[in-house]
Design a protein around this motif. Sequence first.
Motif, PDB file in Angstrom:
ATOM      1  N   SER A  86       0.810  -1.225   0.000  1.00  0.00           N
ATOM      2  CA  SER A  86       0.000   0.000   0.000  1.00  0.00           C
ATOM      3  C   SER A  86       0.841   1.272   0.000  1.00  0.00           C
ATOM      4  O   SER A  86       0.351   2.343  -0.344  1.00  0.00           O
ATOM      5  N   ASP A  87       2.119   1.163   0.403  1.00  0.00           N
ATOM      6  CA  ASP A  87       2.944   2.364   0.543  1.00  0.00           C
ATOM      7  C   ASP A  87       4.417   1.985   0.418  1.00  0.00           C
ATOM      8  O   ASP A  87       4.971   1.322   1.296  1.00  0.00           O
ATOM      9  N   GLY A  88       5.050   2.427  -0.673  1.00  0.00           N
ATOM     10  CA  GLY A  88       6.453   2.101  -0.912  1.00  0.00           C
ATOM     11  C   GLY A  88       7.388   2.591   0.186  1.00  0.00           C
ATOM     12  O   GLY A  88       8.471   2.048   0.373  1.00  0.00           O
ATOM     13  N   MET A  89       6.960   3.615   0.948  1.00  0.00           N
ATOM     14  CA  MET A  89       7.808   4.140   2.014  1.00  0.00           C
ATOM     15  C   MET A  89       7.860   3.198   3.224  1.00  0.00           C
ATOM     16  O   MET A  89       8.690   3.368   4.107  1.00  0.00           O
ATOM     17  N   LEU A  90       6.993   2.207   3.263  1.00  0.00           N
ATOM     18  CA  LEU A  90       7.045   1.204   4.326  1.00  0.00           C
ATOM     19  C   LEU A  90       8.065   0.115   4.032  1.00  0.00           C
ATOM     20  O   LEU A  90       8.454  -0.633   4.916  1.00  0.00           O
ATOM     21  N   VAL A  91       8.490   0.025   2.779  1.00  0.00           N
ATOM     22  CA  VAL A  91       9.383  -1.050   2.345  1.00  0.00           C
ATOM     23  C   VAL A  91      10.844  -0.675   2.620  1.00  0.00           C
ATOM     24  O   VAL A  91      11.284   0.431   2.291  1.00  0.00           O
ATOM     25  N   LYS A  92      11.568  -1.610   3.212  1.00  0.00           N
ATOM     26  CA  LYS A  92      13.005  -1.434   3.450  1.00  0.00           C
ATOM     27  C   LYS A  92      13.677  -1.207   2.105  1.00  0.00           C
ATOM     28  O   LYS A  92      13.404  -1.892   1.132  1.00  0.00           O
ATOM     29  N   ARG A  93      14.565  -0.254   2.073  1.00  0.00           N
ATOM     30  CA  ARG A  93      15.217   0.046   0.803  1.00  0.00           C
ATOM     31  C   ARG A  93      16.710   0.210   1.002  1.00  0.00           C
ATOM     32  O   ARG A  93      17.133   0.480   2.123  1.00  0.00           O
ATOM     33  N   PRO A  94      17.424   0.053  -0.062  1.00  0.00           N
ATOM     34  CA  PRO A  94      16.987  -0.381  -1.389  1.00  0.00           C
ATOM     35  C   PRO A  94      16.673  -1.878  -1.412  1.00  0.00           C
ATOM     36  O   PRO A  94      17.064  -2.615  -0.514  1.00  0.00           O
ATOM     37  N   VAL A  95      15.987  -2.284  -2.448  1.00  0.00           N
ATOM     38  CA  VAL A  95      15.736  -3.709  -2.703  1.00  0.00           C
ATOM     39  C   VAL A  95      16.438  -4.039  -4.014  1.00  0.00           C
ATOM     40  O   VAL A  95      16.296  -3.304  -4.990  1.00  0.00           O
ATOM     41  N   LEU A  96      17.192  -5.118  -4.002  1.00  0.00           N
ATOM     42  CA  LEU A  96      17.863  -5.581  -5.214  1.00  0.00           C
ATOM     43  C   LEU A  96      17.383  -6.996  -5.497  1.00  0.00           C
ATOM     44  O   LEU A  96      17.510  -7.882  -4.655  1.00  0.00           O
ATOM     45  N   VAL A  97      16.790  -7.180  -6.671  1.00  0.00           N
ATOM     46  CA  VAL A  97      16.242  -8.474  -7.063  1.00  0.00           C
ATOM     47  C   VAL A  97      17.029  -8.982  -8.260  1.00  0.00           C
ATOM     48  O   VAL A  97      17.101  -8.308  -9.287  1.00  0.00           O
ATOM     49  N   GLY A  98      17.629 -10.139  -8.096  1.00  0.00           N
ATOM     50  CA  GLY A  98      18.407 -10.726  -9.179  1.00  0.00           C
ATOM     51  C   GLY A  98      18.033 -12.178  -9.377  1.00  0.00           C
ATOM     52  O   GLY A  98      17.110 -12.694  -8.740  1.00  0.00           O
ATOM     53  N   ASP A  99      18.754 -12.834 -10.226  1.00  0.00           N
ATOM     54  CA  ASP A  99      18.498 -14.238 -10.520  1.00  0.00           C
ATOM     55  C   ASP A  99      18.897 -15.089  -9.312  1.00  0.00           C
ATOM     56  O   ASP A  99      20.087 -15.289  -9.059  1.00  0.00           O
ATOM     57  N   GLY A 100      17.927 -15.546  -8.563  1.00  0.00           N
ATOM     58  CA  GLY A 100      18.191 -16.410  -7.421  1.00  0.00           C
ATOM     59  C   GLY A 100      18.488 -15.698  -6.117  1.00  0.00           C
ATOM     60  O   GLY A 100      18.888 -16.326  -5.146  1.00  0.00           O
ATOM     61  N   PHE A 101      18.301 -14.381  -6.049  1.00  0.00           N
ATOM     62  CA  PHE A 101      18.510 -13.673  -4.788  1.00  0.00           C
ATOM     63  C   PHE A 101      17.660 -12.408  -4.701  1.00  0.00           C
ATOM     64  O   PHE A 101      17.272 -11.844  -5.714  1.00  0.00           O
ATOM     65  N   VAL A 102      17.391 -12.022  -3.473  1.00  0.00           N
ATOM     66  CA  VAL A 102      16.695 -10.773  -3.176  1.00  0.00           C
ATOM     67  C   VAL A 102      17.342 -10.178  -1.938  1.00  0.00           C
ATOM     68  O   VAL A 102      17.486 -10.859  -0.924  1.00  0.00           O
ATOM     69  N   PHE A 103      17.747  -8.916  -2.018  1.00  0.00           N
ATOM     70  CA  PHE A 103      18.321  -8.213  -0.872  1.00  0.00           C
ATOM     71  C   PHE A 103      17.408  -7.062  -0.488  1.00  0.00           C
ATOM     72  O   PHE A 103      17.004  -6.280  -1.348  1.00  0.00           O
ATOM     73  N   ALA A 104      17.104  -6.961   0.794  1.00  0.00           N
ATOM     74  CA  ALA A 104      16.353  -5.825   1.331  1.00  0.00           C
ATOM     75  C   ALA A 104      17.318  -5.067   2.234  1.00  0.00           C
ATOM     76  O   ALA A 104      17.745  -5.582   3.256  1.00  0.00           O
ATOM     77  N   GLY A 105      17.691  -3.863   1.818  1.00  0.00           N
ATOM     78  CA  GLY A 105      18.702  -3.107   2.533  1.00  0.00           C
ATOM     79  C   GLY A 105      20.046  -3.284   1.846  1.00  0.00           C
ATOM     80  O   GLY A 105      20.232  -4.210   1.054  1.00  0.00           O
ATOM     81  N   PHE A 106      20.956  -2.381   2.147  1.00  0.00           N
ATOM     82  CA  PHE A 106      22.270  -2.397   1.490  1.00  0.00           C
ATOM     83  C   PHE A 106      23.352  -2.834   2.457  1.00  0.00           C
ATOM     84  O   PHE A 106      23.642  -2.150   3.440  1.00  0.00           O
ATOM     85  N   ARG A 107      23.913  -4.000   2.169  1.00  0.00           N
ATOM     86  CA  ARG A 107      25.077  -4.511   2.887  1.00  0.00           C
ATOM     87  C   ARG A 107      26.118  -4.843   1.823  1.00  0.00           C
ATOM     88  O   ARG A 107      26.026  -5.858   1.130  1.00  0.00           O
ATOM     89  N   PRO A 108      27.111  -3.952   1.653  1.00  0.00           N
ATOM     90  CA  PRO A 108      28.060  -4.064   0.550  1.00  0.00           C
ATOM     91  C   PRO A 108      28.722  -5.452   0.419  1.00  0.00           C
ATOM     92  O   PRO A 108      28.847  -5.963  -0.685  1.00  0.00           O
ATOM     93  N   GLY A 109      29.108  -6.063   1.528  1.00  0.00           N
ATOM     94  CA  GLY A 109      29.750  -7.369   1.457  1.00  0.00           C
ATOM     95  C   GLY A 109      28.847  -8.426   0.853  1.00  0.00           C
ATOM     96  O   GLY A 109      29.272  -9.231   0.016  1.00  0.00           O
ATOM     97  N   GLU A 110      27.596  -8.408   1.259  1.00  0.00           N
ATOM     98  CA  GLU A 110      26.612  -9.351   0.746  1.00  0.00           C
ATOM     99  C   GLU A 110      26.373  -9.120  -0.739  1.00  0.00           C
ATOM    100  O   GLU A 110      26.307 -10.062  -1.531  1.00  0.00           O
ATOM    101  N   TRP A 111      26.258  -7.863  -1.120  1.00  0.00           N
ATOM    102  CA  TRP A 111      26.015  -7.530  -2.526  1.00  0.00           C
ATOM    103  C   TRP A 111      27.209  -7.925  -3.376  1.00  0.00           C
ATOM    104  O   TRP A 111      27.045  -8.426  -4.494  1.00  0.00           O
ATOM    105  N   GLU A 112      28.407  -7.698  -2.860  1.00  0.00           N
ATOM    106  CA  GLU A 112      29.612  -7.988  -3.627  1.00  0.00           C
ATOM    107  C   GLU A 112      29.721  -9.473  -3.940  1.00  0.00           C
ATOM    108  O   GLU A 112      30.155  -9.853  -5.025  1.00  0.00           O
ATOM    109  N   GLU A 113      29.310 -10.321  -3.012  1.00  0.00           N
ATOM    110  CA  GLU A 113      29.332 -11.776  -3.236  1.00  0.00           C
ATOM    111  C   GLU A 113      28.500 -12.161  -4.459  1.00  0.00           C
ATOM    112  O   GLU A 113      28.876 -13.047  -5.209  1.00  0.00           O
ATOM    113  N   LYS A 114      27.357 -11.509  -4.656  1.00  0.00           N
ATOM    114  CA  LYS A 114      26.450 -11.856  -5.758  1.00  0.00           C
ATOM    115  C   LYS A 114      26.857 -11.210  -7.071  1.00  0.00           C
ATOM    116  O   LYS A 114      26.525 -11.691  -8.138  1.00  0.00           O
ATOM    117  N   LEU A 115      27.581 -10.095  -6.992  1.00  0.00           N
ATOM    118  CA  LEU A 115      27.964  -9.387  -8.213  1.00  0.00           C
ATOM    119  C   LEU A 115      29.339  -9.842  -8.648  1.00  0.00           C
ATOM    120  O   LEU A 115      29.738  -9.788  -9.742  1.00  0.00           O
TER     121      LEU A 115
END
Length: 115
Positions: A86-115
């Motif tokens: 109902s409201d995008g401002m309630l959603v934790k951001r950023p959200v990154l959706v990729g092939d086989g993963f979804v991240f809610a929030g930014f944690r550089p180490g976690e993101w780096e593993e997938k990229l």
Amino acid sequence: MLFLWYPKCTTCQKAKKFLDEHGAAYTQRHIKEENPSEDELRAWHEASGLPLKKFFNTSGMRYRELGLKDKLSDMSEAEQLELLASDGMLVKRPVLVGDGFVFAGFRPGEWEEKL
């Protein structure tokens, strides 16, 4: 990948810079102007393996205004998904959706593993 963000959010800005510096191909979507649907949120929740509460922006004004800290535990999953959609401002951001993963929030180490 799909990158959902709020441009005024400094964490989102850092995440976008991270993606750009790593040469990641993504489509960006303004989370407030085009908030996620219930179906999207349900699919992302299932794919992420995270508790649904992790998809809530618990530090946001809207979350506090609605008193969700005390209400979420009494809500069903369906009610929580409906509320998030109902409201995008309630959603934790950023959200990154990729092939086989979804991240809610930014944690550089976690993101780096997938990229």
